[in-house]
Design an enzyme around this catalytic site. Structure first.
Site, PDB file in Angstrom:
ATOM      1  N   ARG A 148     -10.127   2.298  -5.260  1.00  0.00           N
ATOM      2  CA  ARG A 148      -8.906   1.917  -4.532  1.00  0.00           C
ATOM      3  C   ARG A 148      -8.198   3.148  -3.954  1.00  0.00           C
ATOM      4  O   ARG A 148      -8.272   3.407  -2.761  1.00  0.00           O
ATOM      5  CB  ARG A 148      -7.989   1.120  -5.481  1.00  0.00           C
ATOM      6  CG  ARG A 148      -6.881   0.364  -4.777  1.00  0.00           C
ATOM      7  CD  ARG A 148      -5.695   1.205  -4.354  1.00  0.00           C
ATOM      8  NE  ARG A 148      -5.076   1.974  -5.429  1.00  0.00           N
ATOM      9  CZ  ARG A 148      -4.168   2.909  -5.217  1.00  0.00           C
ATOM     10  NH1 ARG A 148      -3.772   3.224  -3.997  1.00  0.00           N
ATOM     11  NH2 ARG A 148      -3.644   3.590  -6.228  1.00  0.00           N
ATOM     12  N   ASP A 149      -7.573   3.949  -4.800  1.00  0.00           N
ATOM     13  CA  ASP A 149      -6.825   5.108  -4.284  1.00  0.00           C
ATOM     14  C   ASP A 149      -7.784   6.053  -3.570  1.00  0.00           C
ATOM     15  O   ASP A 149      -7.458   6.657  -2.554  1.00  0.00           O
ATOM     16  CB  ASP A 149      -6.141   5.844  -5.454  1.00  0.00           C
ATOM     17  CG  ASP A 149      -4.902   6.628  -5.042  1.00  0.00           C
ATOM     18  OD1 ASP A 149      -4.620   6.699  -3.836  1.00  0.00           O
ATOM     19  OD2 ASP A 149      -4.221   7.175  -5.935  1.00  0.00           O
ATOM     20  N   HIS A 164      -0.523  10.041 -13.312  1.00  0.00           N
ATOM     21  CA  HIS A 164      -1.340   9.805 -12.099  1.00  0.00           C
ATOM     22  C   HIS A 164      -1.126  11.022 -11.206  1.00  0.00           C
ATOM     23  O   HIS A 164      -0.134  11.105 -10.485  1.00  0.00           O
ATOM     24  CB  HIS A 164      -0.843   8.508 -11.441  1.00  0.00           C
ATOM     25  CG  HIS A 164      -1.509   8.136 -10.157  1.00  0.00           C
ATOM     26  ND1 HIS A 164      -2.210   6.952  -9.998  1.00  0.00           N
ATOM     27  CD2 HIS A 164      -1.576   8.749  -8.947  1.00  0.00           C
ATOM     28  CE1 HIS A 164      -2.666   6.858  -8.755  1.00  0.00           C
ATOM     29  NE2 HIS A 164      -2.287   7.943  -8.094  1.00  0.00           N
ATOM     30  N   HIS A 192      -2.223  13.732  -8.357  1.00  0.00           N
ATOM     31  CA  HIS A 192      -3.049  14.189  -7.236  1.00  0.00           C
ATOM     32  C   HIS A 192      -3.124  15.712  -7.334  1.00  0.00           C
ATOM     33  O   HIS A 192      -2.252  16.346  -7.912  1.00  0.00           O
ATOM     34  CB  HIS A 192      -2.451  13.704  -5.907  1.00  0.00           C
ATOM     35  CG  HIS A 192      -2.658  12.225  -5.697  1.00  0.00           C
ATOM     36  ND1 HIS A 192      -3.627  11.728  -4.863  1.00  0.00           N
ATOM     37  CD2 HIS A 192      -2.053  11.147  -6.241  1.00  0.00           C
ATOM     38  CE1 HIS A 192      -3.585  10.402  -4.885  1.00  0.00           C
ATOM     39  NE2 HIS A 192      -2.641  10.018  -5.730  1.00  0.00           N
ATOM     40  N   CYS A 237      -3.240   9.197  -0.032  1.00  0.00           N
ATOM     41  CA  CYS A 237      -2.499   8.006   0.373  1.00  0.00           C
ATOM     42  C   CYS A 237      -2.246   8.073   1.869  1.00  0.00           C
ATOM     43  O   CYS A 237      -1.804   9.101   2.376  1.00  0.00           O
ATOM     44  CB  CYS A 237      -1.170   7.944  -0.388  1.00  0.00           C
ATOM     45  SG  CYS A 237      -0.126   6.577   0.148  1.00  0.00           S
ATOM     46  N   ASN A 255      -6.937  12.270  -5.894  1.00  0.00           N
ATOM     47  CA  ASN A 255      -6.524  12.303  -7.295  1.00  0.00           C
ATOM     48  C   ASN A 255      -7.328  13.402  -7.986  1.00  0.00           C
ATOM     49  O   ASN A 255      -8.397  13.784  -7.533  1.00  0.00           O
ATOM     50  CB  ASN A 255      -6.887  10.985  -7.987  1.00  0.00           C
ATOM     51  CG  ASN A 255      -6.129   9.815  -7.434  1.00  0.00           C
ATOM     52  OD1 ASN A 255      -6.488   9.271  -6.402  1.00  0.00           O
ATOM     53  ND2 ASN A 255      -5.065   9.441  -8.111  1.00  0.00           N
TER      54      ASN A 255
HETATM   55  P1  HMG Z   1       5.603  -5.838   6.075  1.00  0.00           P
HETATM   56  O1  HMG Z   1       5.140  -5.668   7.484  1.00  0.00           O
HETATM   57  O2  HMG Z   1       6.977  -5.405   5.731  1.00  0.00           O
HETATM   58  O3  HMG Z   1       5.376  -7.331   5.536  1.00  0.00           O
HETATM   59  O4  HMG Z   1       4.566  -5.070   5.139  1.00  0.00           O
HETATM   60  P2  HMG Z   1       5.696  -8.727   6.099  1.00  0.00           P
HETATM   61  O5  HMG Z   1       5.917  -9.605   4.919  1.00  0.00           O
HETATM   62  O6  HMG Z   1       6.761  -8.652   7.155  1.00  0.00           O
HETATM   63  O7  HMG Z   1       4.308  -9.167   6.801  1.00  0.00           O
HETATM   64  C1  HMG Z   1       3.819  -8.553   7.983  1.00  0.00           C
HETATM   65  C2  HMG Z   1       2.364  -8.918   8.167  1.00  0.00           C
HETATM   66  O8  HMG Z   1       1.583  -8.443   7.046  1.00  0.00           O
HETATM   67  C3  HMG Z   1       2.104 -10.417   8.239  1.00  0.00           C
HETATM   68  O9  HMG Z   1       0.948 -10.592   9.049  1.00  0.00           O
HETATM   69  C4  HMG Z   1       1.754 -10.763   6.816  1.00  0.00           C
HETATM   70  O10 HMG Z   1       0.971 -11.929   6.720  1.00  0.00           O
HETATM   71  C5  HMG Z   1       0.938  -9.559   6.396  1.00  0.00           C
HETATM   72  P3  HMG Z   1       1.059 -10.947  10.610  1.00  0.00           P
HETATM   73  O11 HMG Z   1       1.873 -12.209  10.652  1.00  0.00           O
HETATM   74  O12 HMG Z   1       1.784  -9.789  11.272  1.00  0.00           O
HETATM   75  O13 HMG Z   1      -0.368 -11.083  11.030  1.00  0.00           O
HETATM   76  N1  HMG Z   1       0.967  -9.322   4.950  1.00  0.00           N
HETATM   77  C6  HMG Z   1      -0.132  -9.245   4.178  1.00  0.00           C
HETATM   78  N2  HMG Z   1      -1.448  -9.333   4.464  1.00  0.00           N
HETATM   79  C7  HMG Z   1      -2.290  -9.221   3.428  1.00  0.00           C
HETATM   80  N3  HMG Z   1      -1.911  -8.991   2.156  1.00  0.00           N
HETATM   81  C8  HMG Z   1      -0.610  -8.887   1.846  1.00  0.00           C
HETATM   82  C9  HMG Z   1       0.339  -9.016   2.882  1.00  0.00           C
HETATM   83  N4  HMG Z   1       1.675  -8.968   2.922  1.00  0.00           N
HETATM   84  C10 HMG Z   1       2.054  -9.159   4.175  1.00  0.00           C
HETATM   85  N5  HMG Z   1      -0.243  -8.661   0.586  1.00  0.00           N
HETATM   86  C11 HMG Z   1       3.430  -4.601   3.074  1.00  0.00           C
HETATM   87  C12 HMG Z   1       4.758  -4.983   3.734  1.00  0.00           C
HETATM   88  C13 HMG Z   1       3.704  -4.172   1.647  1.00  0.00           C
HETATM   89  C14 HMG Z   1       2.497  -5.797   3.111  1.00  0.00           C
HETATM   90  C15 HMG Z   1       2.835  -3.444   3.880  1.00  0.00           C
HETATM   91  O14 HMG Z   1       3.776  -2.438   3.969  1.00  0.00           O
HETATM   92  C16 HMG Z   1       1.557  -2.905   3.296  1.00  0.00           C
HETATM   93  O15 HMG Z   1       0.540  -3.564   3.229  1.00  0.00           O
HETATM   94  N6  HMG Z   1       1.580  -1.611   2.886  1.00  0.00           N
HETATM   95  C17 HMG Z   1       0.393  -0.959   2.354  1.00  0.00           C
HETATM   96  C18 HMG Z   1       0.806  -0.041   1.302  1.00  0.00           C
HETATM   97  C19 HMG Z   1      -0.390   0.596   0.641  1.00  0.00           C
HETATM   98  O16 HMG Z   1      -1.392  -0.048   0.366  1.00  0.00           O
HETATM   99  N7  HMG Z   1      -0.257   1.896   0.369  1.00  0.00           N
HETATM  100  C20 HMG Z   1      -1.248   2.615  -0.347  1.00  0.00           C
HETATM  101  C21 HMG Z   1      -1.249   2.252  -1.798  1.00  0.00           C
HETATM  102  S1  HMG Z   1       0.099   2.987  -2.740  1.00  0.00           S
HETATM  103  C22 HMG Z   1      -0.543   4.484  -3.264  1.00  0.00           C
HETATM  104  O17 HMG Z   1      -1.597   4.885  -2.858  1.00  0.00           O
HETATM  105  C23 HMG Z   1       0.232   5.244  -4.318  1.00  0.00           C
HETATM  106  C24 HMG Z   1      -0.373   5.150  -5.709  1.00  0.00           C
HETATM  107  O18 HMG Z   1      -1.695   5.621  -5.742  1.00  0.00           O
HETATM  108  C25 HMG Z   1       0.456   5.975  -6.673  1.00  0.00           C
HETATM  109  C26 HMG Z   1       0.710   7.381  -6.116  1.00  0.00           C
HETATM  110  O19 HMG Z   1      -0.206   8.190  -6.003  1.00  0.00           O
HETATM  111  O20 HMG Z   1       1.879   7.585  -5.775  1.00  0.00           O
HETATM  112  C27 HMG Z   1      -0.348   3.701  -6.217  1.00  0.00           C
HETATM  113 MG    MG Z   2      -2.226   7.745  -5.838  1.00  0.00          MG
END
Ligand code: HMG
Ligand code: MG
Length: 306
Positions: free
Chosen positions: A15-16, A211, A213, A244, A253
């Site tokens: 995933r990450d 966690h 990086h 990310c 990571n």
């Molecule tokens: P948004 O645009 O604010 O959401 O996104 P919305 O509710 O207004 O929906 C907009 C569109 O997204 C719609 O589709 C929804 O259906 C769709 P459209 O009508 O435009 O075709 N949608 C979805 N589709 C699939 N699955 C869903 C979903 N939700 C809405 N769950 C949202 C908000 C959170 C969805 C968006 O910002 C997003 O997907 N962000 C991705 C964030 C991400 O994955 N980041 C990387 C992971 S975090 C990370 O790596 C950190 C970590 O490792 C720890 C660290 O190191 O810090 C965990």
């Molecule tokens: Mg991370």
């Protein structure tokens, strides 16, 4: 405080590690990676995320990957779900393909929360609350990832109070354990200990993981610093995969291989077979057309070749 005698590693490579890859990685390759990780003795694997495919195209094959992996008893499979839509998608599959644990992910920094999940910290908690409730009602465990607990690409240094605030909110909505993440790998040991202390005010030590990086090469030192305060759960990525998409310049990571080598060298058990883990790292790195980003992997493979 004596160091923990064993540690649990959650490999977040599928995933990450892969979420930021520009080239599409076939679902079969991701499934092959999960297989090799569990063969190497990993007992927790973060498999994929149910996020918007417009935001993170690489994770668009989430259902296919969850369908394809060969479940092994004793292994916990987790997935990221930022909202109810994500949870619903994760449990649209037959029950034996459900995740064992979902991860809601927030940030200690307001700016990062906006960039990563398009809402404020307070809004994110409002969004997570029904997700946590619904998951737990279905018998699915819930973890909370806390990004930018020491530094933020937009706000700079993050005060431990902000971490404590987020940890308290996560606890309040029923999150069972949390990850203290140094998303951009800028933290040094004392800062990480302060972020952990702020979290430990709300969660038991067994429910807190590190966690880290490795952007600035501090991740192993930070792991040791976490062990010193009793933390024994860590997230890492095989072959040091990752970054990310909303944290520009952040590298992967800490490599699972490097953490395992350090832990085993200190007599801390992990249940992981380092040689098999190195092979898993070679497998995914070959698929991506690059060398594993792990010093331990490189050293051991050089020794093997000699
Ligand atoms: P948004 O645009 O604010 O959401 O996104 P919305 O509710 O207004 O929906 C907009 C569109 O997204 C719609 O589709 C929804 O259906 C769709 P459209 O009508 O435009 O075709 N949608 C979805 N589709 C699939 N699955 C869903 C979903 N939700 C809405 N769950 C949202 C908000 C959170 C969805 C968006 O910002 C997003 O997907 N962000 C991705 C964030 C991400 O994955 N980041 C990387 C992971 S975090 C990370 O790596 C950190 C970590 O490792 C720890 C660290 O190191 O810090 C965990
Ligand atoms: Mg991370």
């Amino acid at each position: 405080m004596p160091l923990p005698t064993h540690a649990r590693l959650i490999d977040v490579g599928p995933r990450d590690g892969l979420q930021n890859e520009k080239q599409p990685v076939p679902a079969a390759t991701k499934i092959g990676l999960v297989q090799r990780l569990q063969d190497a003795g990993l007992r927790e694997i973060e498999v994929t995320s149910y996020v918007s495919p417009k935001w993170v195209p690489q994770m668009a094959d989430n259902a296919e990957v969850m369908h394809g992996i060969e479940r092994r008893s004793g292994v916990r499979y987790s997935v990221l779900t930022p909202n109810l839509k994500g949870l619903e998608a994760a449990i649209a599959a037959p029950r034996d393909e459900w995740p064992d644990e979902i991860v809601v992910f927030g940030a200690a920094s307001e700016a990062f929360s906006q960039k990563n999940i398009n809402c404020s910290i307070a809004e994110s908690i409002e969004r997570f609350a029904p997700v946590v409730e619904a998951a737990r009602a279905q018998g699915i465990a819930v973890r909370g990832a806390m990004s930018c607990t020491v530094g933020c690409p937009y706000e700079g240094e993050i005060a431990p109070e902000k971490v404590g605030y987020l940890a308290g909110l996560m606890k309040g909505i029923g999150v069972q354990r949390v990850d203290v993440a140094d998303t951009i790998g800028v933290g040094t040991p004392r800062q990480v200990q302060a972020a952990l202390a702020a979290t430990l005010a709300h969660f038991d030590v067994d429910a807190v993981s590190g966690h880290f990086h490795d952007t600035y090469g501090q991740a192993l030192s930070n792991t040791l610093a976490a062990l010193e305060v009793g933390v024994w759960n860590f997230q890492s990525s095989v072959a040091g995969l990752g970054g990310c998409p909303y944290a520009k310049g952040a590298t992967g990571n800490v490599a699972t291989e490097d953490v395992v080598y350090m832990l085993h060298g200190m007599g801390i058990e992990t249940g992981i077979d380092l040689d098999a883990l190195i092979d898993a790292g070679v497998y995914i790195s070959q698929a991506l057309g690059r060398e594993p980003q792990s010093r331990v992997s490189k050293a051991i493979r050089t020794k093997r070749a000699g």
